[in-house]
Design an enzyme around this catalytic site. Structure first.
Site, PDB file in Angstrom:
ATOM      1  N   HIS A   2       0.838  -1.209   0.000  1.00 46.05           N
ATOM      2  CA  HIS A   2       0.000   0.000   0.000  1.00 46.05           C
ATOM      3  C   HIS A   2       0.871   1.256   0.000  1.00 46.05           C
ATOM      4  CE1 HIS A   2      -3.575   2.439   1.441  1.00 46.05           C
ATOM      5  NE2 HIS A   2      -2.563   3.227   1.771  1.00 46.05           N
ATOM      6  N   GLU A   3       1.832   1.308   0.906  1.00 46.55           N
ATOM      7  CA  GLU A   3       2.672   2.496   1.009  1.00 46.55           C
ATOM      8  C   GLU A   3       3.634   2.636  -0.162  1.00 46.55           C
ATOM      9  OE1 GLU A   3       2.401   5.135   2.997  1.00 46.55           O
ATOM     10  OE2 GLU A   3       0.572   4.071   3.499  1.00 46.55           O
ATOM     11  N   HIS A  44       1.921   4.675  -2.822  1.00 48.18           N
ATOM     12  CA  HIS A  44       2.053   6.123  -2.610  1.00 48.18           C
ATOM     13  C   HIS A  44       3.452   6.606  -2.978  1.00 48.18           C
ATOM     14  CE1 HIS A  44      -1.799   6.619  -0.722  1.00 48.18           C
ATOM     15  NE2 HIS A  44      -1.520   5.830   0.298  1.00 48.18           N
ATOM     16  N   ASP A  49      -5.947   8.169   3.889  1.00 47.46           N
ATOM     17  CA  ASP A  49      -6.062   8.531   2.476  1.00 47.46           C
ATOM     18  C   ASP A  49      -7.382   9.226   2.181  1.00 47.46           C
ATOM     19  OD1 ASP A  49      -3.589   7.402   2.016  1.00 47.46           O
ATOM     20  OD2 ASP A  49      -4.395   5.456   1.437  1.00 47.46           O
TER      21      ASP A  49
END
Length: 285
Positions: free
Chosen positions: A43-44, A47, A137
């Protein structure tokens, strides 16, 4: 490629995640913990790689049990479209991870219990991160959307107000239906502290936004707009009307004549000349 490799150097584990790791070790749930870590890690990375693609300056990326916090040094002056991509790049990872898990399950490489565990936690982390609460988010998405319609300072305050309202509903629900869930209350405590610090530093955040406009290298200006002002208006009052993605011209109307100032003139007077309490008439005169 080096900027993508540098992303890994910025990764760190938040103390809250170390607590979860310790709980996982002592309760013999280490394998489940590894799955959780993998979901959050991917997930990170979404980003981080999106930010690196646009050449953003990444300060730090902290992994949390429910996602992570990516700290950038751009201070609200990147194009809204770029920021939208960076914000959504994390949640999007959950879609392909779910699809990959389904394929592995159908091919027989993933047991049913492991598949169920992965899909459940993947969905929970996705949904939780999309809550409109800062610094999740969803909260950043709210700020992005509001920034397209309101001045930066106002959009930031509306975002924190929305976050506080949604947090209150979530906390109230926890008090009524799930008072004994330690993980939930730990997470809510983290969110409460994050929102408080963001609110406490809201003026500092706004000054950083102005400093970035003055000293930063803006790649492009999406639109031009005018701000109508009176001669007696303080320079700072004009700043509160600055919007992201816009270049501002300040039209000062007096009974006899009209003046037009560029936003850089005001920023220069405020930061370089230290005229923090000056009015527009003093700049003109």
């Amino acid at each position: 490629m080096s900027r993508y490799r540098d992303v890994l150097v910025k990764l760190s584990i938040h103390p809250l995640f170390w607590v979860v790791i310790a709980i996982g070790v002592f309760t013999a749930h280490f394998r489940e913990l590894l799955v959780l870590f993998a979901i959050v890690f991917v997930h990170e990375l979404g980003h981080a790689f999106a930010a690196a693609h646009y050449g953003w300056r990444i300060k730090r990326i902290q992994l949390l049990p429910f996602g992570g916090v990516a700290e950038m040094e751009e201070h609200g002056n990147k194009p809204l479209q770029e920021e939208l991509v960076v914000v959504l790049a994390g949640p999007v990872q959950h879609i392909w991870m779910a699809a990959a898990a389904y394929v592995l399950y159908e091919l027989g490489y993933l047991p049913a219990d492991a598949y169920t565990f992965f899909i459940w936690n993947n969905a929970v982390i996705f949904c939780f991160n999309m809550l409109p609460i800062w610094p999740l988010d969803g909260g950043k998405l709210v700020l992005n959307l509001l920034s397209g319609h309101f001045p930066f300072l106002q959009a930031h305050r509306y975002t924190l107000g929305t976050s506080g309202f949604c947090f209150s509903i979530m906390a109230l629900g926890g008090l009524i239906w799930n008072t004994s869930n330690v993980t939930m209350w730990t997470t809510l405590s983290f969110l409460a502290v994050s929102m408080y610090l963001e609110w406490k530093q809201r003026q500092y955040t706004f000054i950083r936004f102005l400093l970035e406009r003055y000293y930063g290298k803006r790649k492009s200006i999406e639109k031009l707009t005018s701000i109508m002002a009176q001669p007696d208006d303080p320079v700072y009052a004009v700043f509160t009307q600055f919007r992201r993605g816009y270049k501002h011209s300040i039209i000062v109307k007096s009974p006899r004549e009209q003046y037009t100032l560029d936003e850089n003139e005001l920023l220069h007077a405020y930061f370089a000349e230290r005229r923090v309490s000056s009015s527009l008439s003093e700049l003109i005169g």
